[in-house]
Design a protein around this motif. Sequence first.
Motif, PDB file in Angstrom:
ATOM      1  N   LEU A  20       0.836  -1.186   0.000  1.00 42.94           N
ATOM      2  CA  LEU A  20       0.000   0.000   0.000  1.00 42.94           C
ATOM      3  C   LEU A  20       0.875   1.241   0.000  1.00 42.94           C
ATOM      4  O   LEU A  20       1.952   1.260   0.593  1.00 42.94           O
ATOM      5  N   SER A  21       0.366   2.287  -0.641  1.00 41.04           N
ATOM      6  CA  SER A  21       1.076   3.559  -0.689  1.00 41.04           C
ATOM      7  C   SER A  21       0.166   4.678  -0.226  1.00 41.04           C
ATOM      8  O   SER A  21      -1.053   4.614  -0.383  1.00 41.04           O
ATOM      9  N   CYS A  22       0.784   5.701   0.306  1.00 42.65           N
ATOM     10  CA  CYS A  22       0.065   6.880   0.779  1.00 42.65           C
ATOM     11  C   CYS A  22       0.845   8.091   0.313  1.00 42.65           C
ATOM     12  O   CYS A  22       2.033   8.206   0.610  1.00 42.65           O
ATOM     13  N   ALA A  23       0.168   8.965  -0.416  1.00 43.04           N
ATOM     14  CA  ALA A  23       0.822  10.152  -0.939  1.00 43.04           C
ATOM     15  C   ALA A  23       0.136  11.394  -0.398  1.00 43.04           C
ATOM     16  O   ALA A  23      -1.079  11.415  -0.184  1.00 43.04           O
ATOM     17  N   LEU A  30       4.921  15.097   5.179  1.00 44.80           N
ATOM     18  CA  LEU A  30       4.620  14.013   6.113  1.00 44.80           C
ATOM     19  C   LEU A  30       5.772  13.748   7.077  1.00 44.80           C
ATOM     20  O   LEU A  30       5.569  13.139   8.128  1.00 44.80           O
ATOM     21  N   SER A  31       6.959  14.206   6.744  1.00 44.91           N
ATOM     22  CA  SER A  31       8.112  13.934   7.599  1.00 44.91           C
ATOM     23  C   SER A  31       7.969  14.562   8.973  1.00 44.91           C
ATOM     24  O   SER A  31       8.650  14.166   9.916  1.00 44.91           O
ATOM     25  N   HIS A  32       7.092  15.536   9.103  1.00 45.56           N
ATOM     26  CA  HIS A  32       6.892  16.212  10.385  1.00 45.56           C
ATOM     27  C   HIS A  32       5.955  15.441  11.316  1.00 45.56           C
ATOM     28  O   HIS A  32       5.805  15.806  12.482  1.00 45.56           O
ATOM     29  N   ARG A  72       8.605   4.761   5.373  1.00 44.68           N
ATOM     30  CA  ARG A  72       8.335   6.092   4.853  1.00 44.68           C
ATOM     31  C   ARG A  72       9.488   6.554   3.999  1.00 44.68           C
ATOM     32  O   ARG A  72      10.630   6.147   4.210  1.00 44.68           O
ATOM     33  N   ASP A  73       9.181   7.380   3.034  1.00 42.15           N
ATOM     34  CA  ASP A  73      10.191   7.988   2.176  1.00 42.15           C
ATOM     35  C   ASP A  73       9.961   9.490   2.243  1.00 42.15           C
ATOM     36  O   ASP A  73       9.065  10.017   1.568  1.00 42.15           O
ATOM     37  N   ASN A  74      10.724  10.161   3.052  1.00 38.21           N
ATOM     38  CA  ASN A  74      10.506  11.591   3.247  1.00 38.21           C
ATOM     39  C   ASN A  74      10.862  12.388   1.987  1.00 38.21           C
ATOM     40  O   ASN A  74      10.311  13.467   1.759  1.00 38.21           O
ATOM     41  N   THR A  75      11.741  11.868   1.173  1.00 36.00           N
ATOM     42  CA  THR A  75      12.078  12.555  -0.072  1.00 36.00           C
ATOM     43  C   THR A  75      10.882  12.592  -1.018  1.00 36.00           C
ATOM     44  O   THR A  75      10.608  13.610  -1.677  1.00 36.00           O
ATOM     45  N   SER A  76      10.163  11.473  -1.067  1.00 34.38           N
ATOM     46  CA  SER A  76       8.979  11.373  -1.923  1.00 34.38           C
ATOM     47  C   SER A  76       7.706  11.802  -1.231  1.00 34.38           C
ATOM     48  O   SER A  76       6.632  11.819  -1.834  1.00 34.38           O
ATOM     49  N   ASN A  77       7.832  12.106   0.072  1.00 31.74           N
ATOM     50  CA  ASN A  77       6.656  12.504   0.867  1.00 31.74           C
ATOM     51  C   ASN A  77       5.598  11.403   0.827  1.00 31.74           C
ATOM     52  O   ASN A  77       4.417  11.664   0.561  1.00 31.74           O
ATOM     53  N   ALA A  78       6.038  10.176   1.075  1.00 29.49           N
ATOM     54  CA  ALA A  78       5.151   9.025   0.959  1.00 29.49           C
ATOM     55  C   ALA A  78       5.305   8.079   2.139  1.00 29.49           C
ATOM     56  O   ALA A  78       6.325   8.076   2.826  1.00 29.49           O
ATOM     57  N   LEU A  79       4.262   7.291   2.315  1.00 30.57           N
ATOM     58  CA  LEU A  79       4.216   6.281   3.366  1.00 30.57           C
ATOM     59  C   LEU A  79       3.822   4.973   2.712  1.00 30.57           C
ATOM     60  O   LEU A  79       3.025   4.968   1.765  1.00 30.57           O
TER      61      LEU A  79
END
Length: 115
Positions: A20-23, A30-32, A72-79
């Motif tokens: 699953l992905s979350c954008a 989202l990193s915050h 999480r990938d903070n560079t892509s702002n994704a979970l």
Amino acid sequence: QVQLVNSGGGLVQTGGSLRLSCAAPGSISLSHYDMAWYHRTPGNRRDLVARITSDGSVLYDDSVKGRFAISRDNTSNALYLQMNNLKPEDTGLYYCNSVDVAFPWGQGTRVTVSS
């Protein structure tokens, strides 16, 4: 209003896998946030199944421990939620949100596990 977009659900057999992905829109980082995945069961309860802090610490509900992995990938702002060895009781809608539910609930992504 900011809305997170969930994707990646589908129909799988018992033992199968999904990711699953979350954008989030670019206006939100989202990193915050400490983030989580929630499972809305057929009984309409929304359970937190996996959480990840802003610095990457993870915690799982006992029902998914050893089978699911949140990242999480903070560079892509994704979970993400890697779901392995899926079981019929994992069936339902899955949503991402912050741990303190800072965002409106999105449309979710549906996971159906057939026996």
